[in-house]
Write a protein that holds these residues in place. Structure first.
Motif, short mmCIF file in Angstrom:
data_model
loop_
_atom_site.label_atom_id
_atom_site.label_comp_id
_atom_site.label_asym_id
_atom_site.label_seq_id
_atom_site.Cartn_x
_atom_site.Cartn_y
_atom_site.Cartn_z
N ALA A 176 0.83 -1.21 0.00
CA ALA A 176 0.00 0.00 0.00
C ALA A 176 0.86 1.26 0.00
O ALA A 176 1.99 1.25 0.50
CB ALA A 176 -0.91 0.02 1.22
N VAL A 221 1.48 4.52 1.79
CA VAL A 221 1.19 4.88 3.18
C VAL A 221 1.82 6.23 3.53
O VAL A 221 2.67 6.75 2.81
CB VAL A 221 1.71 3.78 4.15
CG1 VAL A 221 1.05 2.45 3.85
CG2 VAL A 221 3.23 3.66 4.09
N ALA A 227 2.84 0.97 9.41
CA ALA A 227 1.69 1.02 8.49
C ALA A 227 1.57 -0.28 7.72
O ALA A 227 0.46 -0.78 7.49
CB ALA A 227 1.83 2.21 7.54
N ARG A 245 -1.57 -3.22 7.94
CA ARG A 245 -2.37 -3.57 6.76
C ARG A 245 -2.13 -4.99 6.26
O ARG A 245 -2.73 -5.42 5.30
CB ARG A 245 -2.02 -2.60 5.61
CG ARG A 245 -2.53 -1.18 5.83
CD ARG A 245 -1.77 -0.19 4.96
NE ARG A 245 -2.31 1.16 5.06
CZ ARG A 245 -2.11 1.98 6.09
NH1 ARG A 245 -1.39 1.58 7.13
NH2 ARG A 245 -2.62 3.19 6.10
N ALA A 275 0.67 -5.79 4.83
CA ALA A 275 1.27 -5.49 3.51
C ALA A 275 2.69 -6.06 3.41
O ALA A 275 3.45 -6.02 4.36
CB ALA A 275 1.31 -3.98 3.30
N ASN A 299 -11.47 2.69 -3.76
CA ASN A 299 -11.24 1.35 -3.24
C ASN A 299 -11.75 0.32 -4.25
O ASN A 299 -12.72 0.57 -4.98
CB ASN A 299 -11.95 1.17 -1.90
CG ASN A 299 -11.36 2.10 -0.84
OD1 ASN A 299 -11.94 3.14 -0.55
ND2 ASN A 299 -10.22 1.76 -0.30
N THR A 304 -6.13 2.83 7.02
CA THR A 304 -5.76 1.44 7.31
C THR A 304 -6.89 0.48 6.95
O THR A 304 -6.66 -0.55 6.31
CB THR A 304 -5.43 1.28 8.81
OG1 THR A 304 -4.43 2.25 9.16
CG2 THR A 304 -4.90 -0.11 9.11
N GLU A 305 -8.10 0.86 7.31
CA GLU A 305 -9.25 -0.03 7.09
C GLU A 305 -9.50 -0.26 5.60
O GLU A 305 -9.63 -1.40 5.14
CB GLU A 305 -10.48 0.60 7.74
CG GLU A 305 -11.58 -0.38 8.02
CD GLU A 305 -12.81 0.33 8.62
OE1 GLU A 305 -13.92 -0.18 8.42
OE2 GLU A 305 -12.64 1.39 9.24
N GLN A 346 -7.51 0.25 3.01
CA GLN A 346 -6.41 -0.42 2.29
C GLN A 346 -6.26 -1.88 2.71
O GLN A 346 -5.93 -2.74 1.88
CB GLN A 346 -5.11 0.34 2.53
CG GLN A 346 -5.13 1.72 1.86
CD GLN A 346 -3.79 2.42 1.94
OE1 GLN A 346 -2.98 2.13 2.81
NE2 GLN A 346 -3.57 3.36 1.04
N THR A 347 -6.53 -2.18 3.99
CA THR A 347 -6.47 -3.58 4.44
C THR A 347 -7.49 -4.41 3.66
O THR A 347 -7.20 -5.53 3.22
CB THR A 347 -6.75 -3.67 5.96
OG1 THR A 347 -5.76 -2.89 6.65
CG2 THR A 347 -6.68 -5.11 6.45
N ASP A 374 -8.69 -3.72 0.67
CA ASP A 374 -8.26 -3.82 -0.73
C ASP A 374 -7.18 -4.91 -0.89
O ASP A 374 -7.22 -5.69 -1.84
CB ASP A 374 -7.72 -2.48 -1.22
CG ASP A 374 -8.84 -1.47 -1.48
OD1 ASP A 374 -9.97 -1.90 -1.80
OD2 ASP A 374 -8.59 -0.26 -1.36
N ILE A 375 -6.24 -4.93 0.04
CA ILE A 375 -5.16 -5.94 -0.02
C ILE A 375 -5.76 -7.33 0.14
O ILE A 375 -5.42 -8.26 -0.60
CB ILE A 375 -4.10 -5.66 1.07
CG1 ILE A 375 -3.32 -4.38 0.73
CG2 ILE A 375 -3.15 -6.85 1.24
CD1 ILE A 375 -2.41 -3.89 1.85
#
Ligand SMILES: [Zn+2]
Length: 258
Positions: free
Chosen positions: A5, A7, A15, A19, A21, A212, A242-243, A245-246, A248-249
């Motif tokens: 991500a 960040v 970060a 996530r 990541a 997103n 964070t929420e 992108q988490t 999305d990952i």
């Protein structure tokens, strides 16, 4: 499959952990300013981390510009960021393809890109790969339409330039995402990084507005397909902190089957 991500630069490793990541991308300076990066206290930790590090150059960098007062500082800033990014063990420095402005000749933009790499060679050489990113809009952009990208690549391929494919920018820039990896690779021969973003703007709208995954105008399966076909790591540059992108990952990992 390595997914990460974009960040905040304050604590990129924290970060990344928050996530789940494998990779992080961040800015070293204000993306709208001409300041050179300062040394970071966490340089050793970033270098030694298992997390892949990518640095995004400021948005104002435009080495294609026919205007000396933009082009010359842009070259210097790109070099300063390349050195600072290499200090952090970054895998690449991402920079937008740039534009020449209304009524200007794109040929000058491609030639200016060539000169930017020549300048870097004379100035001691680039210490890490420069990944040129496709853009959604811009007046006379060098890397929006892929027929222009092909002309850009004639100018820069000999210098070992890398490529970063942004799915939002491609879609909003008017390039079909179906089969996009093959079309890019036919031009550049490589994709070093995917920016896995949905688009708030419609197809060929020219709008650089990330969303997103699954929230915007792009079928998320086309984003997943691009990541898989490229074999490249991916970074989401999506909203929601964070929420957002988490999620999305997680979506990318789940749909890609890992
Ligand atoms: Zn991007």
């Amino acid at each position: 499959m390595r997914i990460g991500a974009h960040v905040d630069p304050t604590d990129p490793l924290e970060a990344a952990a928050a996530r789940g990541a494998d990779a992080v991308q961040f800015f070293l300076t204000d993306p709208q300013g001409y300041k050179s990066p300062k040394p970071r206290e966490d340089a050793a930790a970033l270098r030694e981390s298992e997390v892949d590090i990518y640095i995004h150059a400021p948005y104002i960098v435009n080495v294609a510009s026919p205007n000396n007062r933009i082009r010359i500082p842009s070259r210097k800033l790109l070099m300063a960021h390349a050195r600072a990014a290499a200090e952090l063990g970054a895998k690449g420095l991402i920079v937008h393809g740039g534009h020449v402005g209304k009524d200007a000749d794109l040929a000058a933009g491609f030639d200016n890109w060539r000169k930017a790499f020549e300048y870097a060679e004379k100035d001691g050489g680039l210490p890490l790969p420069i990944l040129i990113e496709n853009t959604a809009g811009g007046d006379n952009a060098c890397a929006r339409r892929f027929d222009d990208l092909a002309r850009l690549w004639e100018a820069v391929a000999g210098f070992g330039a890398g490529f970063c494919l942004d799915t939002c920018h491609a879609f909003a820039g008017g390039e079909d995402l179906v089969g996009i990896v093959d079309r890019v690779k036919a031009i550049t021969g490589r994709i070093d990084l995917i920016h896995a973003n949905d688009s708030k703007g419609g197809f060929d709208s020219g709008q650089d507005r990330h969303d997103n995954l699954g929230n915007g105008k792009i079928d998320p399966d086309l984003v997943v397909a691009a990541i898989r076909a490229s074999g490249a790591p991916a970074v989401v540059e999506t909203p929601g902190g964070t929420e957002g992108q988490t999620a999305d990952i997680a979506l990318l990992r789940e749909r890609a089957g890992r």
